[in-house]
Design an enzyme around this catalytic site. Structure first.
Site, PDB file in Angstrom:
ATOM      1  N   LEU A  93       0.838  -1.202   0.000  1.00 15.10           N
ATOM      2  CA  LEU A  93       0.000   0.000   0.000  1.00 15.10           C
ATOM      3  C   LEU A  93       0.869   1.246   0.000  1.00 15.10           C
ATOM      4  O   LEU A  93       1.912   1.301   0.671  1.00 15.10           O
ATOM      5  CB  LEU A  93      -0.906   0.016   1.230  1.00 15.10           C
ATOM      6  CG  LEU A  93      -1.832  -1.191   1.432  1.00 15.10           C
ATOM      7  CD1 LEU A  93      -2.855  -0.860   2.511  1.00 15.10           C
ATOM      8  CD2 LEU A  93      -2.515  -1.611   0.148  1.00 15.10           C
ATOM      9  N   GLY A  97       1.146  -5.282   1.325  1.00 16.35           N
ATOM     10  CA  GLY A  97       0.095  -5.301   0.294  1.00 16.35           C
ATOM     11  C   GLY A  97       0.557  -5.942  -1.011  1.00 16.35           C
ATOM     12  O   GLY A  97      -0.258  -6.513  -1.757  1.00 16.35           O
ATOM     13  N   ASN A 128       4.486  -8.318   6.425  1.00 12.76           N
ATOM     14  CA  ASN A 128       5.418  -7.847   7.469  1.00 12.76           C
ATOM     15  C   ASN A 128       4.887  -6.641   8.233  1.00 12.76           C
ATOM     16  O   ASN A 128       5.652  -5.912   8.861  1.00 12.76           O
ATOM     17  CB  ASN A 128       6.755  -7.486   6.819  1.00 12.76           C
ATOM     18  CG  ASN A 128       6.616  -6.361   5.802  1.00 12.76           C
ATOM     19  OD1 ASN A 128       5.593  -6.242   5.163  1.00 12.76           O
ATOM     20  ND2 ASN A 128       7.633  -5.538   5.664  1.00 12.76           N
ATOM     21  N   GLU A 129       3.576  -6.437   8.193  1.00 11.03           N
ATOM     22  CA  GLU A 129       2.982  -5.251   8.815  1.00 11.03           C
ATOM     23  C   GLU A 129       3.418  -5.061  10.270  1.00 11.03           C
ATOM     24  O   GLU A 129       3.610  -3.938  10.728  1.00 11.03           O
ATOM     25  CB  GLU A 129       1.445  -5.311   8.747  1.00 11.03           C
ATOM     26  CG  GLU A 129       0.848  -4.937   7.402  1.00 11.03           C
ATOM     27  CD  GLU A 129       0.823  -6.091   6.409  1.00 11.03           C
ATOM     28  OE1 GLU A 129       1.466  -7.132   6.659  1.00 11.03           O
ATOM     29  OE2 GLU A 129       0.162  -5.956   5.372  1.00 11.03           O
TER      30      GLU A 129
HETATM   31  C1  LIG Z   1      -6.434   5.193   4.468  1.00 11.51           C
HETATM   32  C2  LIG Z   1      -7.018   4.262   5.434  1.00 11.51           C
HETATM   33  C3  LIG Z   1      -6.215   3.052   5.466  1.00 11.51           C
HETATM   34  C4  LIG Z   1      -6.541   2.263   6.660  1.00 11.51           C
HETATM   35  C5  LIG Z   1      -5.537   1.222   6.719  1.00 11.51           C
HETATM   36  C6  LIG Z   1      -5.646   0.480   7.921  1.00 11.51           C
HETATM   37  C7  LIG Z   1      -4.918  -0.528   8.115  1.00 11.51           C
HETATM   38  C8  LIG Z   1      -3.914  -1.002   7.105  1.00 11.51           C
HETATM   39  C9  LIG Z   1      -3.057  -1.912   7.798  1.00 11.51           C
HETATM   40  C10 LIG Z   1      -2.300  -2.767   7.199  1.00 11.51           C
HETATM   41  C11 LIG Z   1      -2.188  -3.016   5.772  1.00 11.51           C
HETATM   42  C12 LIG Z   1      -0.960  -2.427   5.238  1.00 11.51           C
HETATM   43  C13 LIG Z   1      -0.452  -2.862   4.117  1.00 11.51           C
HETATM   44  C14 LIG Z   1       0.719  -2.258   3.483  1.00 11.51           C
HETATM   45  O1  LIG Z   1       1.053  -2.638   2.403  1.00 11.51           O
HETATM   46  S1  LIG Z   1       1.540  -0.965   4.250  1.00 11.51           S
HETATM   47  C15 LIG Z   1       2.934  -0.665   3.233  1.00 11.51           C
HETATM   48  C16 LIG Z   1       3.987  -1.608   3.590  1.00 11.51           C
HETATM   49  N1  LIG Z   1       5.127  -1.518   2.711  1.00 11.51           N
HETATM   50  C17 LIG Z   1       6.283  -1.133   3.121  1.00 11.51           C
HETATM   51  O2  LIG Z   1       6.461  -0.769   4.263  1.00 11.51           O
HETATM   52  C18 LIG Z   1       7.364  -1.150   2.094  1.00 11.51           C
HETATM   53  C19 LIG Z   1       8.451  -0.301   2.548  1.00 11.51           C
HETATM   54  N2  LIG Z   1       9.435  -0.219   1.483  1.00 11.51           N
HETATM   55  C20 LIG Z   1      10.478  -1.027   1.399  1.00 11.51           C
HETATM   56  O3  LIG Z   1      10.647  -1.965   2.132  1.00 11.51           O
HETATM   57  C21 LIG Z   1      11.464  -0.698   0.360  1.00 11.51           C
HETATM   58  O4  LIG Z   1      11.192   0.592  -0.123  1.00 11.51           O
HETATM   59  C22 LIG Z   1      11.473  -1.674  -0.845  1.00 11.51           C
HETATM   60  C23 LIG Z   1      10.086  -1.872  -1.419  1.00 11.51           C
HETATM   61  C24 LIG Z   1      12.058  -3.030  -0.407  1.00 11.51           C
HETATM   62  C25 LIG Z   1      12.393  -1.085  -1.935  1.00 11.51           C
HETATM   63  O5  LIG Z   1      13.651  -0.807  -1.395  1.00 11.51           O
HETATM   64  P1  LIG Z   1      14.677   0.094  -2.233  1.00 11.51           P
HETATM   65  O6  LIG Z   1      15.901   0.205  -1.397  1.00 11.51           O
HETATM   66  O7  LIG Z   1      14.819  -0.413  -3.618  1.00 11.51           O
HETATM   67  O8  LIG Z   1      13.939   1.498  -2.364  1.00 11.51           O
HETATM   68  P2  LIG Z   1      13.761   2.642  -1.252  1.00 11.51           P
HETATM   69  O9  LIG Z   1      13.493   2.059   0.073  1.00 11.51           O
HETATM   70  O10 LIG Z   1      14.901   3.596  -1.356  1.00 11.51           O
HETATM   71  O11 LIG Z   1      12.412   3.330  -1.754  1.00 11.51           O
HETATM   72  C26 LIG Z   1      12.398   4.086  -2.965  1.00 11.51           C
HETATM   73  C27 LIG Z   1      11.318   5.132  -2.840  1.00 11.51           C
HETATM   74  O12 LIG Z   1      10.038   4.491  -2.753  1.00 11.51           O
HETATM   75  C28 LIG Z   1       9.338   4.988  -1.601  1.00 11.51           C
HETATM   76  N3  LIG Z   1       8.490   3.906  -1.058  1.00 11.51           N
HETATM   77  C29 LIG Z   1       8.871   2.702  -0.640  1.00 11.51           C
HETATM   78  N4  LIG Z   1       7.808   1.988  -0.221  1.00 11.51           N
HETATM   79  C30 LIG Z   1       6.741   2.785  -0.369  1.00 11.51           C
HETATM   80  C31 LIG Z   1       5.346   2.614  -0.097  1.00 11.51           C
HETATM   81  N5  LIG Z   1       4.834   1.468   0.408  1.00 11.51           N
HETATM   82  N6  LIG Z   1       4.519   3.638  -0.367  1.00 11.51           N
HETATM   83  C32 LIG Z   1       4.992   4.795  -0.874  1.00 11.51           C
HETATM   84  N7  LIG Z   1       6.311   5.015  -1.162  1.00 11.51           N
HETATM   85  C33 LIG Z   1       7.162   4.021  -0.908  1.00 11.51           C
HETATM   86  C34 LIG Z   1      10.466   5.366  -0.646  1.00 11.51           C
HETATM   87  O13 LIG Z   1       9.969   6.254   0.317  1.00 11.51           O
HETATM   88  C35 LIG Z   1      11.445   5.992  -1.587  1.00 11.51           C
HETATM   89  O14 LIG Z   1      10.976   7.275  -1.914  1.00 11.51           O
HETATM   90  P3  LIG Z   1      11.996   8.487  -2.098  1.00 11.51           P
HETATM   91  O15 LIG Z   1      11.125   9.650  -2.425  1.00 11.51           O
HETATM   92  O16 LIG Z   1      12.714   8.628  -0.792  1.00 11.51           O
HETATM   93  O17 LIG Z   1      12.916   8.065  -3.211  1.00 11.51           O
END
Ligand SMILES: CCCCC/C=C\C/C=C\C/C=C/C(=O)SCCNC(=O)CCNC(=O)[C@H](O)C(C)(C)COP(=O)(O)OP(=O)(O)OC[C@H]1O[C@@H](n2cnc3c(N)ncnc32)[C@H](O)[C@@H]1OP(=O)(O)O
Length: 229
Positions: free
Chosen positions: A105, A150, A174-175
């Site tokens: 997400l 997600g 991994n939430e």
């Molecule tokens: C609105 C009401 C909602 C109610 C919701 C209620 C409950 C929900 C509960 C649970 C469900 C949740 C589900 C989810 O999916 S939550 C999201 C979980 N995902 C993550 O945490 C992923 C985190 N990211 C990573 O681990 C890494 O980024 C990666 C995917 C492994 C990639 O690594 P890499 O080293 O290649 O890249 P970067 O880390 O440098 O990231 C590049 C760039 O992308 C941005 N980014 C990463 N992940 C996300 C994301 N999920 N959403 C938006 N943006 C993301 C990161 O910030 C970097 O941005 P930048 O601008 O700094 O370049």
């Protein structure tokens, strides 16, 4: 590539044999080309080969294919279009980006937004799950990069999964590691694939698995040694 069996069915588009094979070798002579239909939206590209009935849906939303409202809307529209195309029997979802299947997400959708926008976003997440889980087509996730939270849900929602073997790629709900609780229907989707005990442990610890580890736990029956598949 070969895929294992699942206990879902009931669609005329499912193959009679429960073991299905998808050939993704080189196409292409002229008659074959004419049977290809392509469509592209900003975040998703779809190629349908009507001669095989297989569509490939590629996520192309840099940097990490996060599931934003726009992404989810395009995903559902693309899936619906394939669903309505009787020549399409199966769809492979994969990423056009190197190293990432989907980061899950879009975190920016869950921060500082109006209640209306939050409601719209959450509805779109549920819609993606319902449409993919309920699809009449055979659905396959070709996981060619990391797939946390997600992104993992999306892969689990498909009928079959194949993951590229690369120690840097992880998949899992991994939430917990992020300090949030996976919604019950995320959990149920994982239970349906790998069972209660594995899910319980994975969610409590917020585990991300490598492809071989996930294979051992029956997440899928195949993984791919190439880094891009
Ligand atoms: C609105 C009401 C909602 C109610 C919701 C209620 C409950 C929900 C509960 C649970 C469900 C949740 C589900 C989810 O999916 S939550 C999201 C979980 N995902 C993550 O945490 C992923 C985190 N990211 C990573 O681990 C890494 O980024 C990666 C995917 C492994 C990639 O690594 P890499 O080293 O290649 O890249 P970067 O880390 O440098 O990231 C590049 C760039 O992308 C941005 N980014 C990463 N992940 C996300 C994301 N999920 N959403 C938006 N943006 C993301 C990161 O910030 C970097 O941005 P930048 O601008 O700094 O370049």
């Amino acid at each position: 590539m070969g895929f294992g069996t699942v206990s879902r069915g009931g669609s005329s588009r499912w193959p009679d044999q429960r073991l299905c094979t998808v050939e993704m070798g080189p196409p292409c002579h002229t008659s074959c080309l004419s049977r290809r239909k392509s469509s592209s939206s900003p975040k998703i590209k779809v190629d349908l080969d009507s001669s095989t009935g297989i569509a490939v849906m590629k996520f192309q939303s840099p940097p990490v294919n996060s599931l934003s409202l726009d992404f989810l809307t395009e995903f559902c529209i693309s899936l619906e279009k394939l669903e309505m195309d009787r020549s399409c029997r199966g769809v492979v979802v994969t990423s056009a980006l190197p190293k990432i299947f989907s980061a899950g997400l879009d975190i920016m959708e869950m921060y500082g937004k109006s209640p209306e926008r939050c409601g719209e976003f959450w509805k779109a997440v549920q819609e993606m799950w319902l449409k993919l889980y309920g699809s009449n087509m055979v659905t396959i996730a070709a996981i060619n990069g990391s797939s946390p939270a997600g992104g993992c849900l999306m892969a689990l929602t498909c009928d079959y999964r194949i993951m590229a073997e690369n120690p840097r790629y992880g998949i899992g709900l991994n939430e917990t590691q992020l300090g949030i609780v996976a919604p019950f229907w995320f959990k149920d989707t994982m239970v349906n694939t790998v069972g209660h005990r594995t899910t319980e442990l994975a969610l409590e610890l917020g585990l991300l698995y490598s492809a071989p580890d996930a294979l051992r736990l029956a997440w899928w029956t195949s993984w791919c040694r190439r880094t891009r598949c």
